[in-house]
Design a protein around this motif. Structure first.
Motif, PDB file in Angstrom:
ATOM      1  N   UNK A  66      -7.250   8.533   0.903  1.00  0.00           N
ATOM      2  CA  UNK A  66      -7.904   8.174   1.844  1.00  0.00           C
ATOM      3  C   UNK A  66      -7.056   6.640   1.948  1.00  0.00           C
ATOM      4  N   UNK A  67      -5.664   6.388   2.676  1.00  0.00           N
ATOM      5  CA  UNK A  67      -5.443   4.747   2.146  1.00  0.00           C
ATOM      6  C   UNK A  67      -5.427   3.740   4.177  1.00  0.00           C
ATOM      7  N   UNK A  68      -5.842   4.265   4.092  1.00  0.00           N
ATOM      8  CA  UNK A  68      -6.483   3.246   5.342  1.00  0.00           C
ATOM      9  C   UNK A  68      -5.095   2.448   5.845  1.00  0.00           C
ATOM     10  N   UNK A  69      -4.205   3.276   6.487  1.00  0.00           N
ATOM     11  CA  UNK A  69      -2.942   2.088   6.248  1.00  0.00           C
ATOM     12  C   UNK A  69      -1.912   3.041   8.006  1.00  0.00           C
ATOM     13  N   UNK A  70      -3.203   3.498   8.720  1.00  0.00           N
ATOM     14  CA  UNK A  70      -2.784   3.634  10.474  1.00  0.00           C
ATOM     15  C   UNK A  70      -2.714   3.031  11.062  1.00  0.00           C
ATOM     16  N   UNK A  71      -1.607   2.481  11.146  1.00  0.00           N
ATOM     17  CA  UNK A  71      -0.849   1.160  11.952  1.00  0.00           C
ATOM     18  C   UNK A  71       0.404   1.463  11.581  1.00  0.00           C
ATOM     19  N   UNK A  72       1.066   0.465  12.260  1.00  0.00           N
ATOM     20  CA  UNK A  72       2.944   0.228  12.213  1.00  0.00           C
ATOM     21  C   UNK A  72       2.530  -0.950  11.825  1.00  0.00           C
ATOM     22  N   UNK A  80       0.796  -1.275  -0.128  1.00  0.00           N
ATOM     23  CA  UNK A  80      -0.026  -0.231   0.121  1.00  0.00           C
ATOM     24  C   UNK A  80       1.053   1.558  -0.126  1.00  0.00           C
ATOM     25  N   UNK A  81       1.793   1.357   0.540  1.00  0.00           N
ATOM     26  CA  UNK A  81       2.995   2.509   0.631  1.00  0.00           C
ATOM     27  C   UNK A  81       3.496   2.896  -0.881  1.00  0.00           C
ATOM     28  N   UNK A  82       4.328   1.722  -1.457  1.00  0.00           N
ATOM     29  CA  UNK A  82       4.743   1.680  -2.352  1.00  0.00           C
ATOM     30  C   UNK A  82       3.074   2.138  -3.755  1.00  0.00           C
ATOM     31  N   UNK A  83       2.511   1.738  -3.262  1.00  0.00           N
ATOM     32  CA  UNK A  83       1.291   2.113  -4.421  1.00  0.00           C
ATOM     33  C   UNK A  83       0.781   3.556  -4.237  1.00  0.00           C
ATOM     34  N   UNK A  84       1.505   4.210  -2.968  1.00  0.00           N
ATOM     35  CA  UNK A  84       1.489   5.816  -2.638  1.00  0.00           C
ATOM     36  C   UNK A  84       2.037   6.419  -3.097  1.00  0.00           C
ATOM     37  N   UNK A  85       3.919   6.227  -3.478  1.00  0.00           N
ATOM     38  CA  UNK A  85       4.124   6.495  -3.910  1.00  0.00           C
ATOM     39  C   UNK A  85       4.381   6.289  -5.666  1.00  0.00           C
ATOM     40  N   UNK A  86       3.680   5.687  -6.138  1.00  0.00           N
ATOM     41  CA  UNK A  86       3.676   5.322  -7.358  1.00  0.00           C
ATOM     42  C   UNK A  86       3.226   6.293  -8.228  1.00  0.00           C
ATOM     43  N   UNK A  87       3.434   7.594  -8.646  1.00  0.00           N
ATOM     44  CA  UNK A  87       2.591   8.623  -8.967  1.00  0.00           C
ATOM     45  C   UNK A  87       2.255   8.175 -10.742  1.00  0.00           C
ATOM     46  N   UNK A  88       2.138   7.103 -11.416  1.00  0.00           N
ATOM     47  CA  UNK A  88       0.782   7.186 -12.541  1.00  0.00           C
ATOM     48  C   UNK A  88       0.028   7.011 -12.484  1.00  0.00           C
ATOM     49  N   UNK A 139       9.271   0.827   9.525  1.00  0.00           N
ATOM     50  CA  UNK A 139       9.555  -0.339   9.418  1.00  0.00           C
ATOM     51  C   UNK A 139       9.693  -1.502   8.380  1.00  0.00           C
ATOM     52  N   UNK A 140       9.013  -0.606   6.970  1.00  0.00           N
ATOM     53  CA  UNK A 140       8.254  -0.950   6.215  1.00  0.00           C
ATOM     54  C   UNK A 140       9.440  -0.421   3.934  1.00  0.00           C
ATOM     55  N   UNK A 141      10.469   0.850   4.779  1.00  0.00           N
ATOM     56  CA  UNK A 141      11.509   0.711   3.707  1.00  0.00           C
ATOM     57  C   UNK A 141      12.249   1.355   4.428  1.00  0.00           C
TER      58      UNK A 141
END
Length: 623
Positions: free
Chosen positions: A139-145, A13-21, A49-51
């Motif tokens: 809204x990414x719904x990634x509010x946790x670690x 999900x984080x990688x998808x967020x960083x992909x601007x295409x 912890x992910x990247x």
């Protein structure tokens, strides 16, 4: 084919967020576009912890910077914002738009942004004439670690003290519950899970979280229709209706920290739990003193996670087995090195051997880095174990449940004598564990022990709070489950040739140190959370889970919700008020033995010292 873990799904999900295409995560060019990543502190902890920095660079992130930091304009570079949906963050984003810092902005909120904040952002963008630079709001719904494939945290410190504070108002507690629900909703959407929710009926906070979460899911399904349903199914064509079997739907077990306070205070005796307790492991990072022989010890920071083979294999093992494990790794390394550098029969063999040796240098360097890291961590732990006699504390607390009150009291009284090793905090924890374990402890005995603690400078406030809790007397003492004993072996590194220059000294001293400590192995005792999971996942009537509520956010509302009767194969166990690595390890050992899959999470991973501080704060707040 195994399903991806919560950590893998979170990272995607984080990688998808960083992909601007515009093609989402399928566009290679979008990932490679040079960009700035702007985050707040919470979202920085989500990514950490992910990247690592190298992973961000691979996604085209040339600069990563905090939202509140002073930043100069980069008018030709797009920016990815990753923040919590707060009023302060929205104001700062609007200010950045007004300043024209970036070519374009992709605004990502860690959880669902309230309508009022969205309107404030739109107003700010229009007033700054920067609306055209906002390429999207998500809204990414990634509010946790995510800390491992089976561990997550909401990264909410002081949760226990906040929830139990006598001064907190109804509005503040509701806001805090909403924040917990935001995190759990993010976990469920990331895992594509529509759970059956179970919680104890006699825990008002756990029930409030459970019912609020159920209502949030119902509202989403009601207003979002098929699109919302896909969030919980991952776009799968199958439907998650109320009749779906337990084998397909997970159990979400919500329980309060008061169900087992002992586990938060016990001295620990496994590698990962001790790294948390003694060295302050947080977000998979820790710092240890390293003596390189050149002056005073220097602090060195390490990342420890599942990518490190030694950590993933030995994190849950008892501390005495760590030394032999390090030595075994060294011997394996030495054997490989010797095979690379051994004699060759022909010039061709020699040439091939040298080529092989040079090709293996990166792998060998990484292996040695891991050996050095774990040697330094183990040495730091060993020094604390010996200086504070932590083996004695662990063994004493482990024996409380099986020995008489008189014997247990005498052992704790001895701790307050002059010359007894251990910090005041160690002794405070031992007394609190005794109080929670021995429910028949007489008030006069407790008062005498408390006076002894205060004479050596201890704080009685944490114990005061435990006494205040009316239900503490019914708590069940619990200890850490652990694996079987390992035999000690002794070895050290020998001299090396070409690859030998990569090595450092100290492993022989480590082995000698481990041989000097007691080979104490934990007794086999099942933690309370494991007993609860057993009852809920097996759908066992009665017992410890008899009063647990059954909530199904997918079922039609009504007093009689149709129940799934089959045993559950998967579960999410979540503790409101803090958790720790000892409890997580116990849950994973239980799940493995029962052939179940359980993901463990809590509001935060709290060390014993932090938890004692929370109890002390509550104790001082009591009238």
């Amino acid at each position: 084919m195994s399903q991806p873990s919560i950590q893998e799904l979170h990272r995607s999900q984080i990688l998808k967020m960083l992909n601007l295409s515009t093609a989402g995560d399928q566009g290679w060019g979008g990932a490679q576009t040079f960009k700035v990543l702007v985050y707040d502190k919470f979202c920085q902890d989500v990514i950490s912890p992910l990247l690592k920095v190298g992973g961000l660079r691979n996604q085209g992130v040339s600069i990563n910077v905090g939202l509140t930091a002073e930043r100069g304009p980069l008018p030709d570079v797009p920016a990815v914002y990753f923040v919590e949906p707060t009023e302060e963050n929205v104001k700062r984003i609007a200010k950045d738009l007004s300043s024209g810092l970036y070519e374009s902005m992709y605004i990502n909120f860690a959880s669902s942004v309230p309508k009022a904040l969205l309107q404030d952002l739109a107003k700010g963008a229009l007033e700054s004439n920067g609306a055209q630079k906002v390429m999207g709001i998500f809204d990414r719904y990634v509010s946790f670690v995510s800390l491992s494939p089976t561990l997550f945290s909401l990264n909410l410190p002081n949760a226990y003290a906040t929830i139990h504070s006598p001064t907190i108002g109804d509005q503040l507690i509701q806001q805090y519950i909403a924040r917990i629900v935001d995190g759990l909703l993010s976990v469920l959407i990331t895992m594509h899970a529509m759970p059956i929710i179970r919680c104890p009926a006699d825990d008002p906070v756990a029930e409030m979280v459970a019912r609020t979460l159920e209502e949030r899911i119902r509202d989403m399904l009601r207003s979002g229709g098929a699109t919302a349903a896909e969030l919980f199914s991952g776009g799968s064509t199958r439907t998650l209706d109320a009749s779906t079997t337990a084998g397909q739907r997970p159990l979400l077990c919500l329980l309060g920290r008061d169900a087992d306070l002992v586990t938060m205070l016990n001295h620990t005796w496994t590698y990962q739990a001790m790294a948390h307790d003694i060295l302050g492991l947080r977000l998979n990072k820790l710092t240890v003193p390293v003596d390189d022989g050149n002056g005073p010890a220097k602090s060195k920071s390490y990342d420890v996670d599942e990518n490190d083979t030694f950590w993933s294999e030995h994190a849950g093992e008892p501390f005495p087995s760590l030394g032999p494990a390090v030595v075994s790794t060294i011997e394996e390394f030495n054997a490989k090195r010797e095979s690379m550098m051994g004699p060759k029969d022909t010039p061709d063999d020699l040439t091939g051997g040298l080529a092989s040796a040079f090709n293996a240098i990166p792998e060998m360097t990484e292996k040695k880095r891991s050996i050095d890291m774990h040697t330094n961590i183990a040495t730091a732990l060993l020094n604390e174990v010996k200086a504070r006699e932590l083996a004695k504390y662990y063994e004493m607390e482990d024996n409380f449940s099986s020995q008489s009150v008189g014997t247990s009291v005498a052992e704790v009284e001895k701790l307050f004598s002059e010359g007894e090793l251990g910090t005041v905090l160690d002794k405070t924890r031992a007394l609190m564990v005794l109080y929670l374990t021995k429910t028949s402890l007489a008030p006069a005995q407790l008062q005498s022990l408390l006076e002894g603690l205060e004479k050596i400078g201890g704080d009685g406030a944490p114990l005061k709070y435990l006494k205040h809790q009316a239900n503490i007397r019914n708590m069940t003492a619990a200890s850490i489950a652990a694996s079987a004993s390992h035999q000690h072996v002794s070895s050290s590194l020998t001299a090396a040739s070409v690859v030998g220059s990569l090595f450092s000294r100290g492993e022989g001293l480590l082995t000698a140190g481990f041989n000097s400590i007691q080979n104490i192995m934990p007794s086999k005792k099942e933690l309370v959370i494991c007993q609860i999971l057993q009852g809920l996942m097996d759908q066992t009537p009665g017992g410890i889970t008899e009063n647990y509520l059954y909530l199904d956010p997918k079922a039609p509302p009504g007093p009689e919700v149709p129940r799934i009767r089959a045993p559950f194969k998967k579960a999410i166990a979540f503790v409101v008020g803090g958790g720790n690595y000892a409890e997580m390890q116990a849950v994973q050992e239980w799940a493995q033995a029962k052939h179940r899959h359980v993901v463990y999470g809590s509001t935060d991973l709290v060390s014993p010292s932090q938890f004692v501080d929370e109890l002390a704060h509550l104790g001082r707040s009591q009238p």
